[in-house]
Enzyme design. Structure first.
Site, PDB file in Angstrom:
ATOM      1  N   CYS A 117      -2.041   8.807   4.589  1.00 16.94           N
ATOM      2  CA  CYS A 117      -2.015   8.237   3.236  1.00 16.94           C
ATOM      3  C   CYS A 117      -3.221   8.668   2.415  1.00 16.94           C
ATOM      4  O   CYS A 117      -3.122   8.882   1.207  1.00 16.94           O
ATOM      5  CB  CYS A 117      -1.960   6.706   3.310  1.00 16.94           C
ATOM      6  N   GLU A 155       0.880  -1.173   0.000  1.00 17.01           N
ATOM      7  CA  GLU A 155       0.000   0.000   0.000  1.00 17.01           C
ATOM      8  C   GLU A 155       0.913   1.217   0.000  1.00 17.01           C
ATOM      9  O   GLU A 155       1.591   1.510   0.984  1.00 17.01           O
ATOM     10  CB  GLU A 155      -0.920   0.033   1.213  1.00 17.01           C
TER      11      GLU A 155
END
Length: 490
Positions: free
Chosen positions: A295, A261
């Site tokens: 993020c 990720e």
């Protein structure tokens, strides 16, 4: 404490603030390396932490321990593994205040948010203890006198490499998924948040048999040695795209597997007909929480021209009213960036945008004085070729482009190299359904920048990574499939 446990957990990190140990085979081992990394207090700029990176030999020793523990751990009944994770969750929850304070001191995260992130980590451990007891395979429709099944089995040794910006939930989610499915782990927290990462992992390891969870501290060199070890069957990494690609190349070259990720440049689309004050609040929440260092922070804002002026007016008011200061003060609303390196990136992106024609309606330059502070910034008139619209800024910057209609907003939101998440604010159900269908991202959020029910899963797209980052599908990714065909002996 479980009967198989051998790890002792002394009090949380204490002065002097030097992290010179690793956790290997259930023992805290003094670091043998001569290199030292110095980290500054982000609020003052003063040196505050020293981290001693693991040597290649120490990394190999940690993998040795994980490999040695793997056979017994995979044979441990899932209910016992779940009980260990629940015990770990209780330990993390009990230490949430101390963990939060440590995270604030090392990364500048606001104290209330830092403590809550530790609680979320405990919740994720508990969640895995429940969901991990679900289906572990399936029965096939074979011949009547045979038994055909598909089994899910652990990979073996898993390397978990985690980032600094939200280290507690990120690490807990990956560690819990790997552990509940029967894998053993070598964990490397980011050197930017080594002390909080170390304390969290140490608390979790305290509920596990020796060697099931090992921790090595260090920087990119430490991580490179870990992911290159041929005994590491799977690498699960959350972090930058550049590092993710390097890991994928190294691990792929030796036939290992990866879960990544990586970076994001998340857009928010603000449609016509929304309440301007509400929309501005959502943008501010997405762009300024944790000083924009999440993020899934909002980094690109596409405003329908019908509401742009009103939304911007409200957004500027919010930005200018935010209290900037000591992250340990609960009255503070915007703390410092993690370090001077990140501050320089934010300053560079904003300065380049202003030079290219954008207008700073709020903020727009670094604050004078000590510490890595940057004010909440609202940029109007941003164009698609600006770095602030194409590269990860990772700071408290709402970069705005005005659009003529929803079609243009959706097209621009879907452009670019990243595909982590996107938000759409709209009163139009048809527009919401279009966004869910057309946006090439792992997560689409409609009318809320944060939130979601437990149990969801998402695969990031484009340069944002590959493989489920959370949820039951992450548990599946932590296993490999084996088909068994059984007949009675003749």
């Amino acid at each position: 404490m479980s009967s198989t446990q051998t790890v002792q957990t002394p009090p949380l990190f204490a002065a002097p603030r030097r992290l010179g140990t690793h956790l290997v085979g259930g023992e805290e081992v003094a670091a043998a390396g001569e290199r030292e990394l110095t980290r500054a207090d982000p609020a003052t700029g003063e040196p505050a932490w020293t981290v001693v990176p693991a040597t290649d030999a120490e990394v190999a020793s940690a993998v040795d321990a994980a490999a040695e523990a793997a056979r017994a751990w995979r044979r441990t009944p899932p209910a016992e593994r779940a009980a260990a994770l629940r015990e770990a969750a209780a330990a993390v929850r009990a230490a949430a205040d101390d963990l939060g304070s440590l995270l604030t001191a090392t990364t500048g995260r606001l104290i209330g948010q830092a403590r809550e992130s530790a609680v979320v980590a405990a919740d994720l451990l508990d969640e895995a203890a429940t969901t991990g007891l679900g289906a572990t395979g399936r029965t096939l429709a074979g011949a009547p006198a045979t038994l055909d099944v598909v089994r899910r089995e652990p990979h073996g040794v898993v390397a978990v490499v985690t980032p600094w910006n939200d280290p507690f939930p990120t690490a807990a989610g990956l560690l819990a998924a790997a552990l509940i499915t029967g894998n053993t782990v070598v964990h490397k927290p980011s050197e930017r948040s080594a002390a909080p990462g170390w304390e969290l992992a140490r608390l979790i390891a305290g509920a596990l048999p020796a060697g099931v969870l090992n921790v090595v501290n260090g920087d990119g060199g430490t991580g490179a040695a870990l992911v290159a070890d041929p005994r590491v069957a799977l690498v699960a990494q959350v972090g930058s795209t550049a590092v993710g690609r390097e890991i994928a190349a190294r691990v792929g070259a030796r036939g290992g597997r990866v879960l990544l990720e990586n970076g994001g440049k998340d857009p928010i689309v603000v449609d016509a007909g929304v309440d301007p004050a509400w929309a501005a609040g959502q943008i501010a929440l997405g762009a300024f929480t944790n000083t924009g260092q999440i993020c899934t922070s909002v980094e690109r804002v596409y405003l329908h021209e019908a509401v742009a002026e009103d939304v911007l007016g409200e957004l500027v008011r919010i930005a200018e009213a935010m209290r900037v200061g000591d992250p340990a003060d609960r009255a503070t609303e915007l703390g410092p960036l993690v370090d001077e390196v990140q501050l320089a990136v934010v300053d560079e992106h904003v300065s380049a945008a202003l030079a290219a024609g954008a207008e700073a309606l709020a903020g727009g330059s670094r604050r004078d004085g000590a510490g890595c502070f940057y004010p909440a910034t609202v940029l109007d008139g941003c164009t698609a070729d600006m770095a602030v619209m194409t590269e990860e800024t990772f700071g408290p910057v709402a970069a705005v482009t005005r659009v003529a209609d929803f079609d243009e907003a959706l097209r621009l939101a879907d452009a670019g190299r990243y595909g982590l998440a996107a938000t759409v604010l709209t009163p139009d159900l048809a527009h919401a359904l279009r966004a869910a269908e057309e946006l090439e991202v792992g997560t689409v959020k409609v009318n809320a920048v944060f939130g979601g029910a437990p149990g969801g899963s998402a695969d990031p797209r484009k340069d944002s990574g590959a493989g489920a980052g959370y949820g039951p599908d992450l548990l599946a990714a932590m296993t490999v499939l084996k088909t068994v065909h059984l007949e009675a002996a003749h």
